[in-house]
Design a protein around this motif. Structure first.
Motif, PDB file in Angstrom:
ATOM      1  N   ARG A  88      35.127  25.591  44.711  1.00 18.30           N
ATOM      2  CA  ARG A  88      35.636  26.721  45.491  1.00 18.30           C
ATOM      3  C   ARG A  88      37.138  26.873  45.339  1.00 18.30           C
ATOM      4  NH1 ARG A  88      32.074  26.222  51.137  1.00 18.30           N
ATOM      5  NH2 ARG A  88      30.049  26.783  50.171  1.00 18.30           N
ATOM      6  N   ALA A  89      37.870  25.750  45.308  1.00 19.53           N
ATOM      7  CA  ALA A  89      39.328  25.829  45.166  1.00 19.53           C
ATOM      8  C   ALA A  89      39.704  26.437  43.814  1.00 19.53           C
ATOM      9  CB  ALA A  89      39.953  24.445  45.320  1.00 19.53           C
ATOM     10  N   ARG A  90      39.052  25.983  42.758  1.00 22.17           N
ATOM     11  CA  ARG A  90      39.354  26.536  41.427  1.00 22.17           C
ATOM     12  C   ARG A  90      39.041  28.028  41.368  1.00 22.17           C
ATOM     13  NH1 ARG A  90      37.079  21.450  39.611  1.00 22.17           N
ATOM     14  NH2 ARG A  90      35.051  22.476  39.443  1.00 22.17           N
ATOM     15  N   LYS A  91      37.914  28.421  41.950  1.00 19.55           N
ATOM     16  CA  LYS A  91      37.527  29.837  41.926  1.00 19.55           C
ATOM     17  C   LYS A  91      38.441  30.676  42.805  1.00 19.55           C
ATOM     18  CE  LYS A  91      33.556  32.917  42.592  1.00 19.55           C
ATOM     19  NZ  LYS A  91      32.108  32.987  42.973  1.00 19.55           N
ATOM     20  N   LEU A  92      38.757  30.189  44.002  1.00 17.87           N
ATOM     21  CA  LEU A  92      39.586  30.934  44.944  1.00 17.87           C
ATOM     22  C   LEU A  92      40.966  31.221  44.374  1.00 17.87           C
ATOM     23  CD1 LEU A  92      40.083  32.083  47.822  1.00 17.87           C
ATOM     24  CD2 LEU A  92      40.690  29.744  48.529  1.00 17.87           C
ATOM     25  N   PHE A  93      41.561  30.222  43.716  1.00 16.51           N
ATOM     26  CA  PHE A  93      42.941  30.350  43.257  1.00 16.51           C
ATOM     27  C   PHE A  93      43.061  30.624  41.754  1.00 16.51           C
ATOM     28  CE2 PHE A  93      43.202  27.553  47.037  1.00 16.51           C
ATOM     29  CZ  PHE A  93      43.926  28.410  47.844  1.00 16.51           C
ATOM     30  N   GLY A  94      41.954  30.633  41.038  1.00 16.45           N
ATOM     31  CA  GLY A  94      42.014  30.861  39.608  1.00 16.45           C
ATOM     32  C   GLY A  94      42.733  29.752  38.875  1.00 16.45           C
ATOM     33  N   ALA A  95      42.544  28.508  39.303  1.00 15.41           N
ATOM     34  CA  ALA A  95      43.254  27.364  38.735  1.00 15.41           C
ATOM     35  C   ALA A  95      42.376  26.608  37.751  1.00 15.41           C
ATOM     36  CB  ALA A  95      43.714  26.424  39.853  1.00 15.41           C
ATOM     37  N   MET A 216      48.398  34.021  49.575  1.00 17.46           N
ATOM     38  CA  MET A 216      48.002  34.100  48.171  1.00 17.46           C
ATOM     39  C   MET A 216      46.485  34.168  48.040  1.00 17.46           C
ATOM     40  SD  MET A 216      50.573  31.359  46.351  1.00 17.46           S
ATOM     41  CE  MET A 216      52.351  31.462  46.557  1.00 17.46           C
ATOM     42  N   ALA A 217      45.783  33.338  48.814  1.00 17.55           N
ATOM     43  CA  ALA A 217      44.325  33.322  48.747  1.00 17.55           C
ATOM     44  C   ALA A 217      43.738  34.674  49.117  1.00 17.55           C
ATOM     45  CB  ALA A 217      43.771  32.239  49.668  1.00 17.55           C
ATOM     46  N   GLU A 283      35.337  30.255  53.465  1.00 17.73           N
ATOM     47  CA  GLU A 283      35.717  31.342  54.369  1.00 17.73           C
ATOM     48  C   GLU A 283      36.788  32.228  53.735  1.00 17.73           C
ATOM     49  OE1 GLU A 283      34.817  29.051  58.639  1.00 17.73           O
ATOM     50  OE2 GLU A 283      36.880  29.213  57.897  1.00 17.73           O
ATOM     51  N   ALA A 284      37.719  31.605  52.989  1.00 21.63           N
ATOM     52  CA  ALA A 284      38.801  32.372  52.379  1.00 21.63           C
ATOM     53  C   ALA A 284      38.331  33.233  51.217  1.00 21.63           C
ATOM     54  CB  ALA A 284      39.911  31.425  51.912  1.00 21.63           C
ATOM     55  N   MET A 285      37.135  32.990  50.719  1.00 21.32           N
ATOM     56  CA  MET A 285      36.595  33.782  49.618  1.00 21.32           C
ATOM     57  C   MET A 285      35.889  35.045  50.104  1.00 21.32           C
ATOM     58  SD  MET A 285      35.157  30.540  47.392  1.00 21.32           S
ATOM     59  CE  MET A 285      34.594  31.435  45.950  1.00 21.32           C
ATOM     60  N   ARG A 286      35.769  35.206  51.416  1.00 20.48           N
ATOM     61  CA  ARG A 286      35.076  36.369  51.964  1.00 20.48           C
ATOM     62  C   ARG A 286      36.028  37.555  52.099  1.00 20.48           C
ATOM     63  NH1 ARG A 286      32.463  32.739  56.819  1.00 20.48           N
ATOM     64  NH2 ARG A 286      31.108  31.442  55.485  1.00 20.48           N
ATOM     65  N   PRO A 287      35.494  38.778  51.997  1.00 26.58           N
ATOM     66  CA  PRO A 287      36.359  39.966  52.094  1.00 26.58           C
ATOM     67  C   PRO A 287      37.155  40.025  53.386  1.00 26.58           C
ATOM     68  CG  PRO A 287      34.184  40.568  51.266  1.00 26.58           C
ATOM     69  CD  PRO A 287      34.097  39.124  51.693  1.00 26.58           C
ATOM     70  N   GLU A 288      36.576  39.550  54.496  1.00 29.24           N
ATOM     71  CA  GLU A 288      37.294  39.641  55.760  1.00 29.24           C
ATOM     72  C   GLU A 288      38.555  38.769  55.780  1.00 29.24           C
ATOM     73  OE1 GLU A 288      33.371  37.324  56.696  1.00 29.24           O
ATOM     74  OE2 GLU A 288      34.042  38.953  55.374  1.00 29.24           O
TER      75      GLU A 288
END
Length: 422
Positions: A88-95, A216-217, A283-288
């Motif tokens: 999730r961290a790699r996907k969320l931040f594009g790292a 940023m997220a 949670e940070a990956m959700r549109p809201e």
């Protein structure tokens, strides 16, 4: 926080029966945050789902090492939690790579130093008096004791980072690493400019995004990941996760960062916290969450504008982020006095040095205000105008504290922290 709320472990009723003294502390803290305005820029309210993971039986498991490469048996379940957090961290931040084991932002920074520098090496970092962090070279911190840290600051006229000065210092001192990121700098940092300077002198670029990672997220401000060799961050500020840290880096540095976290600077990870980080990333990956991050920045801008209209001066003229730094010298009130007056009125914020502050850190000429908590409570632009008026009244008219308290109660009644769930 009622006994009915799920924590997937011993419930509050059991705690109250076994240790009423500690149970009362928990109740009192919930009452404190429900009864006042929380404007500490580095705080937020973790979701019940994050709290559930933190209070889980994963706290029992020793898991030194990394998924699939542990030094203890029985890690097949907690391995799943860490892999979820990493993915999730790699996907969320594009790292390219992530490490979610650091116990704090300071631990993450220690690991970054350990991975990229040797004791005595030179680094360039923001002056603590201008908005930097203890781990950016303070003499009371490992960073200032073990490394030669050259500080850069902001201009006197604009109170913005002087990129010409940064480049001049880099050319003069030839640092092995350049650090950007701050705890009380309200403006966007030009990561591309720092990348260019780092490349010119052959330095690593470390971005300490502890304060801005949530923005940023959510896409409210540009990401540092495309420009940095290493990004360190915390999970408990804008991300609304558990207290903890993390590191993002290029694939080139992955093994160096991992070895610097474990075994060099830490032992076993806190697997309940790792699971809670995974929840927060999800949670940070959700549109809201994107809407939340945008609201945090909009609320901070409105709060700064409201304080300006009431006679206070925001450092640099305003904010682009989640916080504003306020110069109180025009009111003749110190930051320490302002902090105490606000606390008496039910408003929690912190005194803070301003650039070129004539007062010591224990006194200060300024305060720092942030909007992550009040935004989590659902407050928006209209409420921020009221919050600005409340802050000014609490600081400038301490004799009117009773009326300020009633105004605070009015806001928290309609926008409570941790609303009670039947």
């Amino acid at each position: 926080m009622t006994p009915a709320e799920p924590f997937y472990g011993p419930d509050f009723t059991q705690l109250a029966g076994q240790d009423p003294e500690v149970a009362q502390v928990l109740l009192d803290e919930v009452a404190r945050v429900r009864g006042g305005l929380q404007l500490i820029a580095s705080e937020n309210f973790a979701s019940p789902a994050v709290l559930a993971a933190l209070g889980s039986t994963l706290t029992n498991k020793y898991a030194e090492g990394y998924p699939g490469r542990r030094y203890y048996g029985g890690c097949e379940v907690v391995d799943r939690a860490e892999r979820i957090a990493l993915d999730r961290a790699r996907k969320l931040f594009g790292a390219d790579h992530a490490n979610v084991q650091p116990h704090s932002g300071a631990s993450a920074n220690l690991a970054a130093y350990a991975a990229l520098l040797q004791p005595g090496d030179t680094a360039l970092a923001m002056d603590l008096q201008h908005g930097g962090h203890l781990t950016h070279g303070s003499k009371v911190n490992f960073s200032g004791r073990w490394f030669h840290v050259v500080p850069y600051g902001v201009r006197r006229d604009s109170e913005l980072i002087d990129y010409d000065e940064v480049r001049d210092l880099a050319l003069r001192h030839q640092p092995k690493m350049i650090i950007c990121g701050a705890t009380s700098y309200p403006r966007l940092i030009d990561h591309a400019a720092f990348r260019g300077i780092a490349d010119e002198v052959g330095a690593w670029l470390l971005v300490d995004a502890a304060h801005t990672i949530g923005l940023m997220a959510g896409g409210a401000i540009p990401s540092a990941v495309p420009y940095a060799d290493v990004v360190t961050f915390t999970t408990h500020k804008g991300l609304r996760g558990p207290r903890g840290g993390g590191v993002l880096c290029t694939e080139e540095l992955a093994s160096l960062i991992d070895r610097a976290v474990f075994p060099f600077t830490q032992g076993g990870p806190l697997m309940h916290a790792v699971a809670a980080k995974a929840v927060a990333f999800g949670e940070a990956m959700r549109p809201e969450f994107a809407a939340y991050a945008a609201a945090v920045a909009a609320n901070a801008a409105t709060l700064a504008e409201g304080l300006t209209a009431e006679g206070m001066r925001p450092v640099s003229g305003g904010t682009d982020t989640h916080l504003a730094l306020i110069d109180l010298r025009g009111l003749g009130v110190s930051g320490a006095d302002a902090e105490r007056r606000c606390a008496a009125a039910g408003v929690t914020l912190n005194r803070n040095v301003i650039p070129y502050d004539p007062e010591p850190p224990t006194v200060t000429s300024g305060i720092r205000v942030g909007t992550p908590c009040v935004t989590t409570q659902g407050m928006g632009v209209p409420e921020m105008r009221e919050v600005a008026s409340i802050v000014v009244q609490a600081i400038a008219h301490p004799g009117a504290v009773a009326s300020v308290i009633e105004r605070v109660k009015g806001l928290t009644a309609t926008h409570p922290a941790y609303p009670r769930v039947d």
